[in-house]
Design an enzyme around this catalytic site. Structure first.
Site, PDB file in Angstrom:
ATOM      1  N   HIS A   1      -5.426   2.220  -5.540  1.00 29.88           N
ATOM      2  CA  HIS A   1      -5.239   0.987  -4.757  1.00 29.88           C
ATOM      3  C   HIS A   1      -6.040   1.089  -3.459  1.00 29.88           C
ATOM      4  CE1 HIS A   1      -1.467   1.246  -7.190  1.00 29.88           C
ATOM      5  NE2 HIS A   1      -1.707  -0.034  -7.335  1.00 29.88           N
TER       6      HIS A   1
ATOM      7  N   ASP B   1      -6.891   7.223  -4.323  1.00 29.29           N
ATOM      8  CA  ASP B   1      -5.812   6.450  -4.956  1.00 29.29           C
ATOM      9  C   ASP B   1      -6.435   5.209  -5.591  1.00 29.29           C
ATOM     10  OD1 ASP B   1      -2.536   5.954  -4.460  1.00 29.29           O
ATOM     11  OD2 ASP B   1      -3.730   4.143  -4.772  1.00 29.29           O
TER      12      ASP B   1
ATOM     13  N   HIS C   1      -0.867   1.763   2.432  1.00 26.97           N
ATOM     14  CA  HIS C   1      -0.819   0.292   2.489  1.00 26.97           C
ATOM     15  C   HIS C   1      -0.120  -0.208   3.746  1.00 26.97           C
ATOM     16  CE1 HIS C   1      -2.362  -0.047  -1.540  1.00 26.97           C
ATOM     17  NE2 HIS C   1      -1.384   0.660  -2.034  1.00 26.97           N
TER      18      HIS C   1
ATOM     19  N   TYR D   1       1.943   7.527 -10.862  1.00 26.13           N
ATOM     20  CA  TYR D   1       3.218   7.117 -11.463  1.00 26.13           C
ATOM     21  C   TYR D   1       3.402   7.568 -12.903  1.00 26.13           C
ATOM     22  CZ  TYR D   1       2.755   4.618  -7.183  1.00 26.13           C
ATOM     23  OH  TYR D   1       2.537   4.346  -5.856  1.00 26.13           O
TER      24      TYR D   1
END
Ligand SMILES: NCCCNCCCCCC(=O)CS
Ligand SMILES: [Zn+2]
Length: 577
Positions: free
Chosen positions: A165, A163, A126, A296
């Site tokens: 995201h 991922d 990001h 996570y």
């Protein structure tokens, strides 16, 4: 004297991006005996020049100040960025994360290792040229790509970001660069999910010279499963990746796309990453660097990391069960992305030219209507089976010469993993083996013969590649055979390197139990085939030209006819019935 001890407890600003992510993942690798089979590379801090391959001087200078800041200053500092937390030590950690990724790239490109994985924190995908974002400080993978180009002259790099995201930092870095193909799928929910960017949608394909080299696959629903991930690989990423023919594959290996993750809320199981990794290992002659991003749920993260590393080590893949086929939302996304990229990639040119109409999808229910019970569970409450043990037979490959006897059960009974036999009459032997297998070993076998191609002479490589990805792989996954019988018929016209790619890809099934039958006068094919069966990567096919129209249409017609029964073949929410 009563000693008063002062415990200053830092209530963690961020509850999910915690140190345990690395300790639990590494612990699982150790427990599964995987670290003993790897070489552990030394880490180092990245130097300024490497960070400046992607980031601006002013941003680097600003981050350099953070170790000397008070907690208050640090809080102030982060307010200018989004969803990122600074600690006095994060600059050091962020330099180690970049340095680790570069150490891995060095080892792979210098041929010291075949492939590898960098378990790093903080993640990177990001972070942008002049901004930290989403737990990321420096863009580990983007820097690794620029580093590989600059130091090793790598021409074409594929970055796969699985991922959950959108790695907007990677997208912005390479959006006008045709030498880096960036592929990302990500939870999107029509821009309602973080980072809520219009730039993450399927119609953002890259700019100028880079048009076509940025692929965004938005997940507009949660609860996506293994079928959804596989269908995007088979019907979008792999065809384009083979046409692009990268010299290096980098993976933004985030595991928040796995079941149980609070961010992703998806339902794909950890063993899917064994297959995603394997499918990418057949590119760039196996030169693959995976770099940890998110993930996570400590249980699914550790399992997913082990599945990925075990595949990098060459262990047989765990068969994927009950693949129900993609859901409607996936098919809509898939159709949109393929349409947006059709003008850029010849593998998509003839896509969807067959007239279609709506059918009810078997996998539809699992996303659109809440299933009783399952749907109500929070991600943390989700349960899934432990990935199966992936045993490695003592012998990898056997070669049966003309005077020997082909006995497939030694393959199925796990005594060896795969084998090839030189036989007098491939067709006749195939029939015997099929009957033997069907009778003796009540296993399901998949008979792989070369697909009928209208084009004369040597089967067109692109057309064959099309058939491999849009037909053979989805069918094989859904059929889930316990043995793959690959027969090279005389005059099949399949050129050697395509044959090697095919042999490699078919080891995705049946724990890698592949039995190859070659005509005994086909001696030249023994070496190349045995090399693949022994786990060596197949040589690249080269950048694939457009396939012959009649080949592509033959594949489309076959796919369209079969997809009503095998809906992993679907690429749109409709089908001729
Ligand atoms: N402002 C509403 C909630 C925002 N949540 C942000 C979560 C960032 C996750 C970043 C990540 O996982 C990297 S892989
Ligand atoms: Zn993520």
């Amino acid at each position: 004297m009563n000693c008063r001890s002062l415990f200053v407890h830092f209530s963690p600003a961020c509850k999910i991006e915690v140190p345990e992510r690395l300790t639990v993942s590494h612990g699982a690798l150790v427990r599964n005996g995987l670290t003993d089979r790897c070489i552990c590379l030394p880490v180092r801090e990245a130097v300024d020049a490497e960070i400046l391959l992607v980031h601006s001087e002013e941003y680097l200078e600003a981050v350099k100040q953070t170790p000397h800041m008070t907690l208050e200053d640090l809080k102030e500092f982060t307010l200018q960025y989004g969803d990122v937390y600074f600690h006095p030590n994060i600059y050091h950690c962020a330099k180690l994360a970049v340095g680790s990724a570069l150490q891995l790239v060095d080892s792979v490109l210098m041929g010291k290792v075949k492939n590898g994985m960098a378990l790093v924190r903080p993640p990177g995908h990001h972070s942008m040229r002049s901004a930290a974002n989403g737990f990321c400080v420096f863009n580990n993978v983007a820097i690794a790509a620029q580093y590989a180009k600059q130091k090793y002259g790598v021409k074409r790099i594929l970055i796969v970001d699985w991922d959950i995201h959108h790695g907007q930092g990677v997208q912005y870095c390479f959006e006008d660069d045709p030498s880096v193909l960036y592929f990302s799928w990500h939870r999107y929910e029509h821009q309602k999910f973080w980072p809520n960017l219009k730039d993450s949608d399927y119609d953002i394909v890259g700019k100028g010279e880079g048009a076509g080299f940025n692929i965004n696959v938005p997940w507009n629903k949660v609860g996506m499963e293994n079928s959804d991930y596989l269908s995007v690989f088979c019907h979008l990423l792999l065809p384009i990746a083979y046409e692009f023919c990268p010299d290096l594959v980098l993976v933004c290996a985030g595991f928040d796309s796995a079941i149980g993750d609070p961010e992703g809320e998806m339902c794909a199981t950890p063993d899917i990453f064994a297959h995603l990794t394997y499918l990418l290992m057949n590119l760039a002659e196996g030169k693959l660097c995976a770099v940890l991003e998110g993930g996570y749920n400590l249980t699914s993260l550790a399992q997913s990391v082990c599945q990925t590393v075990q595949t990098l080590l060459g262990d047989p893949l765990p068969p994927l069960t009950n693949l129900t086929g993609p859901c409607r939302s996936t098919l809509e996304s898939l159709q949109c992305v393929r349409a947006a990229h059709r003008q850029h990639w010849s593998c998509l040119r003839h896509a969807g030219t067959i007239s279609t109409k709506r059918i009810k999808l078997s996998g539809e229910g699992n996303k659109d209507e809440a299933e009783v019970g399952e749907e109500q569970k929070s991600p943390e409450e989700k349960i899934w089976p432990e990935p199966p043990k992936r045993i490695c037979p003592p012998v990898c490959s056997a070669v049966v010469l003309p005077d020997g006897v082909v006995c497939p059960d030694i393959i199925i009974l796990f005594q060896i993993r795969n084998g090839l036999a030189l036989v007098g009459d491939a067709a006749m032997t195939m029939t015997c083996v099929v009957q033997y297998v069907a009778a003796e070993v009540d296993s399901r076998y998949e008979l792989i013969k070369n697909f009928p191609f209208p084009s004369q002479g040597c089967t067109d490589t692109s057309g064959f590649a099309q058939a491999m990805f849009s037909l053979l792989l989805p069918l094989g996954y859904q059929y889930n055979p316990s043995l793959v019988l690959l027969v090279r018929m005389p005059g099949s016209g399949v050129c050697d390197i395509m044959w090697q790619q095919l042999t490699g890809l078919l080891q995705s099934f049946a724990h890698g139990h592949t039995l190859v039958l070659l005509q005994e006068d086909d001696k030249a094919c023994v070496g190349p085939t045995a090399s693949i069966l022994l786990g060596n990567p197949a040589p690249p096919l080269g950048q694939l030209p457009a396939s012959l129209k009649e080949d592509a249409e033959a594949v489309e017609r076959l796919r369209s006819r079969l997809q009503a029964d095998w809906n992993l073949l679907l690429t749109t929410g409709e089908s001729t019935k």
